[in-house]
Design an enzyme around this catalytic site. Structure first.
Site, PDB file in Angstrom:
ATOM      1  N   CYS A 114       0.987  -1.265  -0.054  1.00  0.00           N
ATOM      2  CA  CYS A 114       0.000   0.080   0.078  1.00  0.00           C
ATOM      3  C   CYS A 114       0.882   1.265   0.184  1.00  0.00           C
ATOM      4  CB  CYS A 114      -0.958  -0.088   1.239  1.00  0.00           C
ATOM      5  SG  CYS A 114      -1.754   1.690   1.466  1.00  0.00           S
ATOM      6  N   GLU A 115       0.584   2.095  -1.090  1.00  0.00           N
ATOM      7  CA  GLU A 115       1.334   3.236  -0.934  1.00  0.00           C
ATOM      8  C   GLU A 115       1.181   4.458   0.046  1.00  0.00           C
ATOM      9  OE1 GLU A 115      -0.475   6.271  -4.352  1.00  0.00           O
ATOM     10  OE2 GLU A 115       0.693   4.770  -5.011  1.00  0.00           O
ATOM     11  N   HIS A 116       0.212   4.171   0.720  1.00  0.00           N
ATOM     12  CA  HIS A 116      -0.199   5.226   1.800  1.00  0.00           C
ATOM     13  C   HIS A 116       0.406   4.877   3.126  1.00  0.00           C
ATOM     14  CE1 HIS A 116      -3.851   5.554  -0.975  1.00  0.00           C
ATOM     15  NE2 HIS A 116      -3.134   6.739  -0.968  1.00  0.00           N
ATOM     16  N   HIS A 117       0.573   3.654   3.479  1.00  0.00           N
ATOM     17  CA  HIS A 117       1.302   3.282   4.971  1.00  0.00           C
ATOM     18  C   HIS A 117       2.401   2.332   4.541  1.00  0.00           C
ATOM     19  CE1 HIS A 117      -3.008   4.503   5.728  1.00  0.00           C
ATOM     20  NE2 HIS A 117      -2.284   5.026   6.922  1.00  0.00           N
ATOM     21  N   GLN A 155      -4.845  -0.415  -5.224  1.00  0.00           N
ATOM     22  CA  GLN A 155      -5.180  -1.577  -5.915  1.00  0.00           C
ATOM     23  C   GLN A 155      -5.958  -1.373  -7.151  1.00  0.00           C
ATOM     24  OE1 GLN A 155      -6.979  -4.963  -3.553  1.00  0.00           O
ATOM     25  NE2 GLN A 155      -8.785  -5.216  -5.216  1.00  0.00           N
ATOM     26  N   HIS A 183      -5.718  -5.821   2.509  1.00  0.00           N
ATOM     27  CA  HIS A 183      -4.795  -4.723   2.892  1.00  0.00           C
ATOM     28  C   HIS A 183      -4.387  -4.758   4.248  1.00  0.00           C
ATOM     29  CE1 HIS A 183      -5.527  -2.176  -0.991  1.00  0.00           C
ATOM     30  NE2 HIS A 183      -6.292  -3.534  -1.094  1.00  0.00           N
ATOM     31  N   CYS A 185      -2.940  -2.496   5.866  1.00  0.00           N
ATOM     32  CA  CYS A 185      -3.307  -1.069   6.373  1.00  0.00           C
ATOM     33  C   CYS A 185      -4.916  -1.162   6.912  1.00  0.00           C
ATOM     34  CB  CYS A 185      -3.119   0.109   5.320  1.00  0.00           C
ATOM     35  SG  CYS A 185      -3.898  -0.169   3.845  1.00  0.00           S
TER      36      CYS A 185
END
Length: 226
Positions: A114-117, A155, A183, A185
Site C-alpha cells: 500500500c502506497e499510503h502506509h 489496488q 490490505h 493497512c
C-alpha cells in the site's frame, strides 16, 4: 499550527481512505539517476535513523543487520517493479490453432505494498483475454501481475496497469482483470478489520458485454483442486 494541520488534513484523509490520485505510478524524472547500490546505501542510513529515533539498540545482534536487510528488500524485492529494466519481456505467438474462446489465468498470487502506509497487500489476481490472432505464454501473465505489484500501489491502479499492459502486448482491447486482496493497512491498523478484503475489476473490449463478463466470472467460481 492550526494552518499547518488544515493543510495536512486532506492528504491524511486521502491516504486513510486508500484513494488513488494518479493512474500511473507517481515517479520523479530523476527516479533512476542513482543505481541500485547507491539507493540501498541511502535507504540503509534512513532506516537506521528511523530505528534509532524509535529508541532501538542497533548494537543488538538481532537488530544490527536490519537497516541493510530492509534497504536491499526495498530496492531488489518489494519495490523492484519500479524500475523499467525489470519489466518482463512478453513475446507473443501466432494463434495457429485458432483458439477463439477466452483464456483465463486465475488465482495468481499477488503481493504488493500500500502506497499510503507501506504495509502489505496480499491476494489473488484473475486475468483473462480473448485472442485476436496473438497469444502470450501463460507464465508471462503471472510475471506482468508480479511486476506491477512490486511497487507502492493502490489496488485500482494495479488493476488498470495489468490490463493496459496486456492490451498493449496482445494488441487487443479484450482483456479483463479481477483482484481480491487483503490490505494490512486496514486489517492490522486503523479499523483493524481482519475479515474484510477489497475486490476491484477492470474490463476492456468484449468483457464490457454482460454475457462475456458473466462467463469470465463463472470461470473464477470453478473449484480447481489437484
Amino acid at each position: 499550527m492550526k494552518i499547518e494541520g488544515t493543510l495536512e488534513d486532506p492528504f491524511e484523509e486521502l491516504g486513510n481512505d486508500h484513494v488513488s490520485a494518479a493512474e500511473e505510478t507517481p515517479l520523479r524524472e530523476d527516479a533512476f539517476v542513482l543505481d541500485d547500490a547507491e539507493k540501498i546505501a541511502r535507504i540503509r542510513e534512513n532506516v537506521r535513523e528511523i530505528m534509532l529515533t524509535l529508541g532501538l539498540d542497533l548494537e543488538d545482534d538481532s537488530l544490527k543487520g536490519t537497516p541493510n536487510r530492509v534497504a536491499k528488500m526495498f530496492v531488489n524485492e518489494i519495490f523492484g517493479g519500479l524500475h523499467p529494466d525489470r519489466k518482463p519481456k512478453s513475446s507473443t505467438f501466432d494463434n495457429k490453432y485458432k483458439y477463439g474462446e477466452m483464456l483465463v489465468e486465475k488465482n495468481i498470487t499477488l503481493y504488493s505494498t500500500c502506497e499510503h502506509h507501506l504495509l502489505p497487500i496480499v491476494g489473488k489476481a484473475h486475468v483473462a483475454y480473448i485472442s485476436n490472432g496473438s497469444v502470450v505464454g501463460l507464465s508471462k501473465m503471472n510475471r506482468i501481475v508480479d511486476y506491477y505489484a512490486k511497487r507502492p500501489q493502490v489496488q485500482e491502479r494495479l488493476n488498470l496497469q495489468i490490463v493496459r499492459e496486456l492490451q498493449s502486448v496482445l494488441g487487443t482491447e479484450d482483456v479483463a482483470c479481477v483482484i481480491d486482496a487483503k490490505h494490512l493497512c486496514v486489517n492490522s491498523r486503523g479499523i483493524r478489520d481482519i475479515e474484510s478484503s477489497t475486490v476491484t475489476a477492470e474490463y476492456g473490449g468484449k468483457f464490457k458485454e454482460e454475457q462475456v463478463r458473466r462467463e469470465f466470472l463463472d470461470y473464477l467460481n470453478l473449484d480447481t483442486k489437484f
